[in-house]
Write a protein that holds these residues in place. Sequence first.
Motif, short mmCIF file in Angstrom:
data_model
loop_
_atom_site.label_atom_id
_atom_site.label_comp_id
_atom_site.label_asym_id
_atom_site.label_seq_id
_atom_site.Cartn_x
_atom_site.Cartn_y
_atom_site.Cartn_z
N UNK A 181 63.64 26.17 62.45
CA UNK A 181 62.93 25.02 62.19
C UNK A 181 61.54 25.20 61.63
N UNK A 182 60.86 26.42 62.00
CA UNK A 182 59.65 26.60 61.07
C UNK A 182 59.73 27.09 60.10
N UNK A 285 63.28 12.67 60.67
CA UNK A 285 62.61 12.89 59.79
C UNK A 285 62.17 11.43 59.07
N UNK A 286 62.83 10.47 59.13
CA UNK A 286 62.70 9.21 58.54
C UNK A 286 61.51 8.33 59.43
N UNK A 287 61.78 8.56 60.64
CA UNK A 287 60.90 7.78 61.82
C UNK A 287 59.53 8.32 61.59
N UNK A 310 58.72 17.74 61.34
CA UNK A 310 59.93 17.49 62.16
C UNK A 310 60.35 18.98 62.60
N UNK A 311 60.43 19.92 61.46
CA UNK A 311 60.66 21.27 61.69
C UNK A 311 59.95 21.92 62.99
N UNK A 312 58.70 21.48 62.74
CA UNK A 312 57.71 22.10 63.75
C UNK A 312 58.03 21.58 65.24
N UNK A 313 58.23 20.30 65.26
CA UNK A 313 58.48 19.60 66.44
C UNK A 313 59.65 20.07 66.98
N UNK A 358 52.45 7.19 66.82
CA UNK A 358 52.20 7.13 65.28
C UNK A 358 51.00 8.24 65.04
N UNK A 359 51.01 9.25 65.91
CA UNK A 359 50.15 10.28 65.72
C UNK A 359 50.99 11.49 65.62
N UNK A 360 51.05 12.51 64.55
CA UNK A 360 51.81 13.71 64.35
C UNK A 360 51.38 14.65 65.68
#
Length: 454
Positions: A181-182, A285-287, A310-313, A358-360
């Motif tokens: 993912x990272x 990813x799209x969301x 998204x990779x980090x999440x 809506x906050x990363x």
Amino acid sequence: MSTHHHADVDEKPTKGLPTLASSKIWMINFGFLGVQTAFTLQSSQMSRIFQTLGADPNNLGWFFILPPLAGLIVQPLVGKYSDKTWLPKLGGRRLPYLLLGAIVAVIVMMLLPNSGSFGFGYGSLAALWFGAITVALLDLSSNVAMQPFKMMVGDMVNDDQKSYAYGIQSFLSNTGAVLAAIFPFLLTLFGVSNTAAKGVVPNSVVWAFYIGAALLVLTSALTITKVKEYDPDTYALYHGIAVEDNEESESFVKLLKKAPKAFWTVSLVQLFCWFGFQYLWTYSTGTIAENVWHTTDATSAGYQAAGNWYGILAAVQSIAAVVWSYVLAKIPNQYHKAGYAGSLFLGAIGFASIFMIHSKTALIFSFILVGIAWAAMNTYPLTIVTNALSGKRMGTYLGLFNGCICLPQIIASVLSFSLYPALGGVQGHMFIVAALAILLGALSVGFIKETYQE
């Protein structure tokens, strides 16, 4: 954990199977790290790759049907034929399949991220078909390589050590997932380009697949060279069955009719869980791009940044799953169901919050909760089901059990064609459906009847 593993162990074994040294259990599972790296690269980057190639978000479900369809067909066959296989020069019963799967997976991992680099053109059917076929082949080969690890624990590990063994498997699986993912994020930090010409996959993703392929080779080689499987006579002796039991041919339908109740009740829970996770992989990813970066343009820098985030999440999810796996390992047998249901309930909250946030940074909390559900999904089902099985056709049953992972993904993908437009064509809305599915999974845990071997 005591004693070394030899076919002629003369201590009094538990239920026939000897107690293995913990180092042996690690070796049985070690290649799982590489296989899971391949799987996670596929699941975390697939949506990004196809949208980069020019796929319409409404058609993403088509690409996500192929991998579970491959698993649904291949895993029971790997189980059935590996039950009857004995090739000592290639490792024994399960390891020859690991060898074959790993070789094909490595070749496909070199091809998949280059789907947009063969001059097919942005949005061209040729590029999308090339991507779809390579994804199906990667999943097929990863399935062939992954199944032996699940089966070897069933074959070689006694009931007292099984939770520990599947815990190690979960730990290695999640470690591989974190790395996968990272990789794109780290490579971008080190200066590898995270954007590319229209329709071409960025080098950060391409090189992530190359590194993943190298990891798959190294970790699989370690398991293949260090593990010695039990020969048919020893296997039969340890499991208290006749050698002929695994050589008889019996149809999948007959075996399913004879499957223990735990097989079906756990499958029901898995049906809802994997349904939900299919939408996580398809629409994350799209969301994130839409909610946080305010873009739906797959060729934009914002969209590619969302892909990296998204990779980090996904890494956060895996780290949370590693930590939670240790918590679950401490829960006594009689509280397994409470741990299972509670973890899934927290996961359902996590899924619902992805749609609303809506906050990363705040999304980190969402993916911690998703990771808690993921840990339960990877710890409990195999332990409960293998404890309810005898040694007869262990591989075939575990291959068939994999259907409760593949089938819900196929159902979710097919339903997405009507659900996605019905929910306004907004990728985030699919997370509400996913959250409801995980919640139903949590409620279904109540139907499970566990079998304990004394």
